[in-house]
Enzyme design. Structure first.
Site, short mmCIF file in Angstrom:
data_model
loop_
_atom_site.label_atom_id
_atom_site.label_comp_id
_atom_site.label_asym_id
_atom_site.label_seq_id
_atom_site.Cartn_x
_atom_site.Cartn_y
_atom_site.Cartn_z
N LYS A 1 0.84 -1.20 0.00
CA LYS A 1 0.00 0.00 0.00
C LYS A 1 0.88 1.25 0.00
O LYS A 1 0.57 2.23 -0.70
CB LYS A 1 -0.92 0.00 1.22
CG LYS A 1 -1.75 1.28 1.34
CD LYS A 1 -2.72 1.24 2.50
CE LYS A 1 -3.51 2.55 2.57
NZ LYS A 1 -4.55 2.53 3.62
N HIS B 1 -8.66 -31.04 -30.75
CA HIS B 1 -9.53 -29.91 -30.41
C HIS B 1 -10.46 -30.26 -29.24
O HIS B 1 -11.67 -30.01 -29.29
CB HIS B 1 -10.34 -29.47 -31.63
CG HIS B 1 -9.48 -28.93 -32.73
ND1 HIS B 1 -8.63 -27.86 -32.56
CD2 HIS B 1 -9.32 -29.34 -34.02
CE1 HIS B 1 -7.99 -27.63 -33.70
NE2 HIS B 1 -8.38 -28.52 -34.60
#
Length: 538
Positions: A149, A290
Site C-alpha cells: 500500500k 480440439h
C-alpha cells in the site's frame, strides 16, 4: 467511508537504508542478504530467517529488539507491532506521520522481503487439518499489504526470483529504488496475497464441501507466458493452482518445444479421459483433437490400444494428443511416432520409449507420475461477462451407477462391457455427444452438434470414412453399441444409431418421450439401458 488522500507527492527514487527480511522459502536468502549488507543497508529479521543470516556472519538485528517485545505463541505473534507496521505505512513526507514516528521511536522500513508459510504445498500434500491451519500465515500477508500500500516509499519483495532484479535496480540508481520498480513489486505483492487467500478460502470450502460459498476467490502462480492464446491475436498465460491432481500441470516435460495454450487445453482433456480407465484392469489410449476424442480404446497392450484408437479416425488423429494410462513402452512409442503427433502424456515411460520419442525433436513428452482419480472432488470455473460460473467436478462414474434395462431385450455381456466403455468416453465428448463402440474401442464419435441426431449421423459418417481408409467392406459400426451423453428427446437420434448398425444403447433417460424412444428401440430389436446420470460437457 472513503478515505481521502492527503495528496503528498510520490518520490521518483527512494534510498534504501533499512530492510526487514522474514521468509519461509530461504532460496537465495544468504546471497541476497549479504549483497544488501555490503551496500550499507541495515538488516532486521525474524526467527529462523534471522538465525540463518546471523549464522552466515552477516550483521542483523532481531525484530524483537526493534519492537521491545519477544516472539510469543510459537512465533504466531512477532511482527504485528506498531514499530513494524508504522515503519512500513508511514508517509515519510507527511509532517504528522513524521512526528508520530519521532514520538514513538519508529524507524522506517524501506525494503520488505517476505515470502509466506507454504500453505498451498501443505494443503496439497494431504496433511491433517491442524497442520494445514498452522501453515496459514498471518503476519506475512499483513506486512506485505502494508508495504505494498505504501509503495510510494517501500519496496516489497515476495519472490526470491526478484532478488537479482532488486539488486540491479539498486546498483543502477546508486542505492535507490525507482517508482516504476516499486509499483511493479507492489502489484505482484497484492497478487501474491490474493492468491494465498484464495488458496486458504478454497481449502476451507472444500473441507466444508461447500461449492457455493458467499464469496469465491481463485488464484494461481504463473508457470509460463504463452506465445499466444487460442489465436495469435490473443495474449495468454498458464497458471498453476497447486492442486496435487496428476495431469498436465504437474507433468514433467522431457522434450519438445513449449506447449501452446491449445496444447495444454487438449492435453488436459486427453489425460482426464484416459484416467477414466483403470490401468490395473487394462491398457487404454485416448487420442484427442480440439478437446474431443477422435479415438479411444482398450487393448492387450498400449500399442494394441493405440492401433485400435487410431483406426477410429486416422485423419483427425494427425496432429493430435495421445494419452496413455500406463508406462509408455518402446512398442507403443514406435506406433505413435509413425504419424505427426503434438503431445504424448503418460504416467511414466521406459528409457527405450524415451529414446524412440527423442527422434522426433518437436514431439512433447509429458510424464505425470500417476493417474488422475476420476472420482475425486474438485471445482471448475468459467468466466462469463461480469461473473464466474462455478461447479463441482463431474466425478460421476458408470461403475457406481445401477443400470436399468428398459427394453424387452437385455444387452449381452459383451454389449454391456462396450456400453460402459462408451459412456465413459461420452462423458468427455462435447455435447451433444454420440459415441459408437465395438470390442473396447470407439468406432465413431459425433461431438458438439446442435441436435443429437446430427451427432449420430456425423459419428456414422466418420465410421464409413475410417472403413474406406482401412479398405474394409463395411464400417465397424455394424454390431456396435452407442452411448448418448444425455437423453434422446426424440426417437430419430436412436433410429439413426440403429441405421448405423448399433445393437445396444446406453443413455441417461429422463425425457418426456422416453416411452416413445423405448418403443422405437424394441421395434428395432435394440437393447437399451438407462443410467439416470447425464454428462453434459460444454
Amino acid at each position: 467511508m472513503t478515505v481521502v488522500s492527503k495528496a503528498v507527492p510520490v518520490p521518483e527514487l527512494v534510498t534504501v537504508k533499512r530492510a526487514l527480511l522474514s521468509v519461509s522459502d530461504k532460496t537465495g536468502l544468504i546471497d541476497f542478504a549479504r549483497a544488501l549488507s555490503q551496500k550499507g543497508i541495515e538488516l532486521v529479521s525474524t526467527g529462523g530467517t534471522c538465525k540463518a543470516i546471523a549464522e552466515a556472519g552477516i550483521a542483523v538485528t532481531d525484530v524483537s529488539e526493534v519492537t521491545g517485545f519477544p516472539e510469543i505463541m510459537d512465533g504466531r505473534v512477532k511482527t504485528l507491532h506498531p514499530k513494524v507496521h508504522g515503519g512500513l505505512l508511514a508517509i515519510r513526507d507527511d509532517a504528522e506521520h513524521a512526528l508520530a514516528m519521532e514520538e514513538h521511536g519508529i524507524e522506517r522500513i524501506d525494503l520488505l522481503v517476505v515470502n509466506l508459510y507454504p500453505f498451498e504445498e501443505t494443503a496439497a500434500s494431504g496433511a491433517d487439518a491442524a497442520t494445514v491451519i498452522e501453515n496459514i500465515d498471518i503476519g506475512g500477508p499483513a506486512m506485505i499489504r502494508a508495504g505494498a500500500k505504501n509503495h510510494a516509499y517501500v519496496s516489497v519483495v515476495v519472490d526470491p526470483a526478484d532478488y537479482a532484479n532488486v539488486l540491479e535496480a539498486l546498483d543502477a540508481h546508486d542505492g535507490k529504488m525507482p517508482l516504476e520498480a516499486r509499483r511493479k513489486l507492489a502489484a505482484k505483492a497484492f497478487a501474491r496475497t490474493g492468491a494465498y487467500d484464495a488458496a486458504v478460502s478454497g481449502w476451507f470450502a472444500q473441507e466444508l464441501d461447500d461449492v457455493t460459498p458467499d464469496y469465491r476467490a481463485f488464484g494461481g502462480k504463473l508457470a509460463e507466458v504463452m506465445r499466444y492464446g487460442e489465436n495469435p491475436h490473443q495474449k495468454a498465460g498458464f497458471y498453476k493452482t497447486g492442486e496435487a491432481r496428476p495431469g498436465v500441470s504437474t507433468a514433467r516435460q522431457l522434450q519438445g518445444k513449449q506447449l501452446s495454450y491449445n496444447n495444454i487445453n487438449d492435453t488436459d482433456a486427453a489425460f482426464e479421459l484416459v484416467s477414466e480407465f483403470d490401468p490395473a484392469r487394462t491398457p487404454a489410449v485416448a487420442i484427442i483433437k480440439h478437446a474431443n476424442p477422435c479415438g479411444v480404446a482398450e487393448g492387450a497392450s498400449l500399442a494394441d490400444a493405440y492401433r485400435k484408437a487410431l483406426a477410429c479416425d486416422p485423419v483427425s488423429a494427425f496432429g493430435g494428443i495421445v494419452a496413455l494410462n500406463g508406462k509408455l513402452d518402446e512398442e507403443a512409442a514406435a506406433e505413435i511416432v509413425k504419424i505427426f503427433t503434438e503431445v504424448i502424456i503418460a504416467p511414466d515411460a521406459d528409457e527405450a520409449a524415451i529414446a524412440m520419442v527423442a527422434k522426433k525433436k518437436n514431439l512433447r513428452l509429458l510424464l505425470t507420475g500417476g493417474m488422475a482419480d476420476p472420482r475425486s472432488s474438485g471445482v471448475f470455473f468459467k468466466s462469463v461477462s461480469g461473473g464466474l460460473l462455478v461447479q463441482s467436478r463431474d466425478n460421476g462414474n458408470i461403475d457406481d451407477v445401477e443400470l436399468k434395462v428398459v427394453t424387452k431385450r437385455a444387452p449381452s455381456a459383451q454389449e454391456l462391457a462396450d456400453l460402459k466403455f462408451a459412456f465413459r468416453v461420452a462423458k468427455h465428448v462435447k455435447s451433444n455427444a454420440i459415441v459408437y463402440v465395438k470390442d473396447g474401442a470407439t468406432v465413431g464419435v459425433g461431438a458438439g452438434q446442435m441436435s443429437r441426431v446430427d451427432s449420430a449421423r456425423i459419428a456414422a459418417r466418420k465410421a464409413l470414412d475410417a472403413a474406406e481408409a482401412a479398405g474394409l467392406a463395411e464400417p465397424l459400426t455394424k454390431g456396435c453399441v452407442v452411448a448418448s451423453d444425455a437423453f434422446f428427446p426424440f426417437a430419430d437420434g436412436l433410429l439413426s444409431a440403429a441405421e448405423a448398425g448399433a445393437t445396444a444403447v446406453i443413455q441417461p433417460g429422463g425425457s418426456m418421450r422416453d416411452d416413445e424412444v423405448i418403443a422405437a428401440a424394441d421395434e428395432a430389436g435394440l437393447a437399451m439401458v438407462m443410467t439416470g446420470m447425464r454428462h453434459f460437457r460444454h
